[in-house]
Design a protein around this motif. Structure first.
Motif, PDB file in Angstrom:
ATOM      1  N   LYS A 222      24.498  17.335 -55.003  1.00 58.42           N
ATOM      2  CA  LYS A 222      23.957  16.333 -55.967  1.00 58.42           C
ATOM      3  C   LYS A 222      24.398  14.787 -55.205  1.00 58.42           C
ATOM      4  O   LYS A 222      25.313  14.524 -55.153  1.00 58.42           O
ATOM      5  N   TYR A 223      23.253  14.162 -54.725  1.00 54.33           N
ATOM      6  CA  TYR A 223      23.488  13.092 -53.874  1.00 54.33           C
ATOM      7  C   TYR A 223      22.229  12.180 -54.286  1.00 54.33           C
ATOM      8  O   TYR A 223      21.024  12.667 -54.638  1.00 54.33           O
ATOM      9  N   THR A 224      22.433  10.858 -53.931  1.00 52.07           N
ATOM     10  CA  THR A 224      21.360  10.027 -54.381  1.00 52.07           C
ATOM     11  C   THR A 224      21.214   9.028 -52.948  1.00 52.07           C
ATOM     12  O   THR A 224      22.237   8.673 -52.497  1.00 52.07           O
ATOM     13  N   PHE A 225      20.072   8.794 -52.779  1.00 50.66           N
ATOM     14  CA  PHE A 225      19.903   7.681 -51.576  1.00 50.66           C
ATOM     15  C   PHE A 225      19.776   6.255 -52.216  1.00 50.66           C
ATOM     16  O   PHE A 225      19.422   6.078 -53.554  1.00 50.66           O
ATOM     17  N   ALA A 226      20.341   5.423 -51.402  1.00 51.21           N
ATOM     18  CA  ALA A 226      20.325   4.000 -51.806  1.00 51.21           C
ATOM     19  C   ALA A 226      19.597   3.007 -50.629  1.00 51.21           C
ATOM     20  O   ALA A 226      19.201   3.590 -49.448  1.00 51.21           O
TER      21      ALA A 226
ATOM     22  N   ASP B   3      26.947  17.417 -47.844  1.00 48.86           N
ATOM     23  CA  ASP B   3      25.997  16.754 -48.594  1.00 48.86           C
ATOM     24  C   ASP B   3      25.356  15.869 -47.475  1.00 48.86           C
ATOM     25  O   ASP B   3      23.885  15.563 -47.775  1.00 48.86           O
ATOM     26  N   TYR B   4      26.147  15.061 -46.801  1.00 54.01           N
ATOM     27  CA  TYR B   4      25.251  14.079 -45.701  1.00 54.01           C
ATOM     28  C   TYR B   4      24.388  15.000 -45.096  1.00 54.01           C
ATOM     29  O   TYR B   4      23.215  14.368 -44.782  1.00 54.01           O
ATOM     30  N   ALA B   5      24.960  15.975 -44.425  1.00 53.56           N
ATOM     31  CA  ALA B   5      23.913  16.991 -43.674  1.00 53.56           C
ATOM     32  C   ALA B   5      22.690  17.109 -44.204  1.00 53.56           C
ATOM     33  O   ALA B   5      21.614  17.163 -43.806  1.00 53.56           O
ATOM     34  N   SER B   6      22.686  17.616 -45.523  1.00 48.62           N
ATOM     35  CA  SER B   6      21.542  17.851 -46.391  1.00 48.62           C
ATOM     36  C   SER B   6      20.631  16.802 -46.323  1.00 48.62           C
ATOM     37  O   SER B   6      19.373  16.735 -46.423  1.00 48.62           O
ATOM     38  N   ALA B   7      21.335  15.509 -46.703  1.00 47.46           N
ATOM     39  CA  ALA B   7      20.547  14.196 -47.001  1.00 47.46           C
ATOM     40  C   ALA B   7      19.804  13.994 -45.732  1.00 47.46           C
ATOM     41  O   ALA B   7      18.783  13.466 -45.498  1.00 47.46           O
ATOM     42  N   MET B   8      20.430  14.071 -44.695  1.00 46.61           N
ATOM     43  CA  MET B   8      19.766  13.967 -43.234  1.00 46.61           C
ATOM     44  C   MET B   8      18.742  14.786 -43.071  1.00 46.61           C
ATOM     45  O   MET B   8      17.614  14.187 -42.549  1.00 46.61           O
TER      46      MET B   8
END
Length: 210
Positions: free
Chosen positions: A164-168, A186-191
């Motif tokens: 559960k993360y959102t880009f800004a 979560d950061y790794a998944s976002a990357m």
């Protein structure tokens, strides 16, 4: 996709490698230590500054996960990212940078940052300034397909992968609970989301947990 991760034995790098492998990518880990602490079966012992163009030929993406808190090594944030940029200039290989939160803007005019605020810890200023300098050097280059991903202010090493993360954008952003936090997982998944999307060429973006 063929992905190279440099400074691979760092904690964020290891999470990125694990996530990339889980998603089926072909991952090579570059580290300067003899011991391979990553999930990558392809581990190459080589310092970032010793890498050559030949080392990175054939990769679709290079992830730069370098970081240091040693005062005498602050310049390496710029030295290493610029070295990688030099190796990848005028190629189609993308350079993804594991960035910092200190340089995120706190006003719409982009004249103030998290690190320039009165409550920012004094001991963190050297690394925040060093990472901001590295970002500013990247901004001056139009010969490299770079993307700089800043985490939330509270970067939690052992936090769970919530998904559960959102880009800004480049402005410091709080979630619905008035918090700025994200786990390494979560950061790794976002990357990997950014890598797979192919978006945000020559941009700095940020990510925070919902």
């Amino acid at each position: 996709m063929k992905i190279a991760v440099v400074a691979a034995n760092g904690r964020v790098a290891r999470k990125v490698i694990t996530e990339a492998i889980k998603r089926g990518h072909d991952v090579a880990a570059f580290g300067r230590h003899e011991e391979n602490n990553t999930d990558a079966s392809n581990y190459i012992i080589k310092d970032i500054l010793d890498l050559t163009k030949e080392d990175l030929v054939g990769y679709d993406v290079v992830v730069d996960a370098f970081g240091t808190w040693a005062s005498e090594s602050m310049h390496l944030h710029t030295d290493t990212s610029q070295h990688l940029a030099d190796l990848l200039e005028n190629t189609n290989t993308r350079l993804l940078i594991v960035g910092g939160a200190g340089s995120l803007y706190t006003n719409k005019e982009h004249t103030e940052t998290v690190s320039s605020g009165p409550d920012f810890p004094h001991d963190w200023l050297p690394v925040a300034n060093a990472m901001a300098d590295a970002l500013n050097k990247l901004r001056k280059r139009n010969d490299v397909h770079w993307t700089y991903l800043s985490p939330a202010a509270n970067f939690v090493a052992d936090g769970e992968a919530s998904g559960k993360y959102t880009f800004a954008n480049e402005e410091f952003t709080l979630n619905r609970n008035n918090e700025s936090s994200i786990s390494y997982a979560d950061y790794a998944s976002a990357m990997l989301d950014v890598i797979e999307s192919g978006k945000h060429d020559q941009e700095r973006i940020s990510v925070f947990q919902d």
